[in-house]
Design a protein around this motif. Structure first.
Motif, PDB file in Angstrom:
ATOM      1  N   ARG A   1       3.372  -9.210   4.171  1.00  0.00           N
ATOM      2  CA  ARG A   1       2.892  -9.606   5.125  1.00  0.00           C
ATOM      3  C   ARG A   1       3.240  -8.742   6.347  1.00  0.00           C
ATOM      4  O   ARG A   1       4.242  -8.458   6.353  1.00  0.00           O
TER       5      ARG A   1
ATOM      6  N   THR B   1       1.238  -2.256   6.686  1.00  0.00           N
ATOM      7  CA  THR B   1       0.201  -1.463   6.185  1.00  0.00           C
ATOM      8  C   THR B   1       0.706  -1.233   5.013  1.00  0.00           C
ATOM      9  O   THR B   1       1.489  -0.507   4.535  1.00  0.00           O
TER      10      THR B   1
ATOM     11  N   SER C   1      -2.668  -8.560  -2.000  1.00  0.00           N
ATOM     12  CA  SER C   1      -3.229  -9.645  -1.134  1.00  0.00           C
ATOM     13  C   SER C   1      -2.211 -10.884  -1.467  1.00  0.00           C
ATOM     14  O   SER C   1      -1.765 -11.525  -0.559  1.00  0.00           O
TER      15      SER C   1
ATOM     16  N   ARG D   1      -2.432  -7.780   4.522  1.00  0.00           N
ATOM     17  CA  ARG D   1      -3.746  -7.891   5.107  1.00  0.00           C
ATOM     18  C   ARG D   1      -4.120  -6.668   5.685  1.00  0.00           C
ATOM     19  O   ARG D   1      -5.374  -6.774   6.021  1.00  0.00           O
ATOM     20  N   HIS D   2      -3.486  -5.778   5.766  1.00  0.00           N
ATOM     21  CA  HIS D   2      -3.849  -4.392   6.194  1.00  0.00           C
ATOM     22  C   HIS D   2      -3.649  -3.436   5.318  1.00  0.00           C
ATOM     23  O   HIS D   2      -2.528  -2.902   5.124  1.00  0.00           O
TER      24      HIS D   2
ATOM     25  N   LEU E   1      -5.180  -0.183   3.589  1.00  0.00           N
ATOM     26  CA  LEU E   1      -5.860   1.241   3.948  1.00  0.00           C
ATOM     27  C   LEU E   1      -6.705   1.643   2.852  1.00  0.00           C
ATOM     28  O   LEU E   1      -6.650   1.030   1.728  1.00  0.00           O
TER      29      LEU E   1
ATOM     30  N   PRO F   1      -5.718   6.102  10.352  1.00  0.00           N
ATOM     31  CA  PRO F   1      -5.245   4.935  10.998  1.00  0.00           C
ATOM     32  C   PRO F   1      -3.740   5.133  11.227  1.00  0.00           C
ATOM     33  O   PRO F   1      -3.354   4.553  12.404  1.00  0.00           O
TER      34      PRO F   1
END
Length: 181
Positions: free
Chosen positions: A98, A101, A126, A131-132, A134, A168
């Motif tokens: 959590r 990335t 997950s 949650r992020h 790539l 990103p």
């Protein structure tokens, strides 16, 4: 930015481990600190017994906690990520990813294994709070040819996909020539 790479390959000379390290080179200059974790080097008995009190295992779990970005590389076997990686991921606390990335990377014999990232690995990431995530990068064995001096030579398309995936994190990064591989 603190980046941790995790290699879930049981092999010493592994395409997925090499790809994981290559991803770190594509992020040079972005990370304030980076380190690598090879799950195959963790104590097998402690890993199999899920002994989180083992000092080496505890250190590996704390390395995940300290990271901002986690790059996870695995070979795909039988349409799933490696069992070795699964053993390690099972040791992590429920929200271990959590706020981080995550970049999933995988290698396999053919493109038929590509969906293992979406259907096997990403749900576990997950469940760990990621949650992020790539864009995942999958490479076939043919896209990473062995080099006679050691290591592998990535196809230009693979390098381009990896650079898009890490964009990103390093939006202003200019791709280096393949000769630096």
């Amino acid at each position: 930015m603190h980046i941790l790479s995790i290699s879930g390959s049981p092999s010493e000379r592994s395409r997925s481990a090499w790809l994981t390290q290559f991803a770190l080179t594509r992020l040079e200059g972005v990370a304030s600190h980076s380190n690598s974790l090879s799950v195959r080097e963790l104590p097998a008995a402690a890993l199999i017994a899920a002994d989180t009190q083992d000092a080496t295992i505890a250190l590996a779990v704390s390395a995940v906690a300290a990271a901002d970005v986690v790059v996870i590389g695995t070979p795909i076997y039988k349409a799933a990520y490696s069992g070795l990686l699964k053993l390690f991921l099972d040791l992590l606390p429920p929200d271990a990813l959590r706020g981080k990335t995550v970049l999933p990377l995988a290698t396999g014999g053919s493109a038929a294994h590509l969906l293992a990232l979406d259907y096997a690995l990403k749900p576990v990431l997950s469940a760990l709070g990621a949650r992020h995530v790539l864009d995942a990068v999958f490479a076939t064995d043919a896209q990473l040819q062995r080099h006679e001096a050691g290591g592998f030579v990535p196809e230009a398309d693979l390098v381009a996909r990896l650079d898009r995936a890490v964009a990103p994190l390093a939006p202003r990064r200019v791709a280096e020539p393949l000769a630096s591989c």
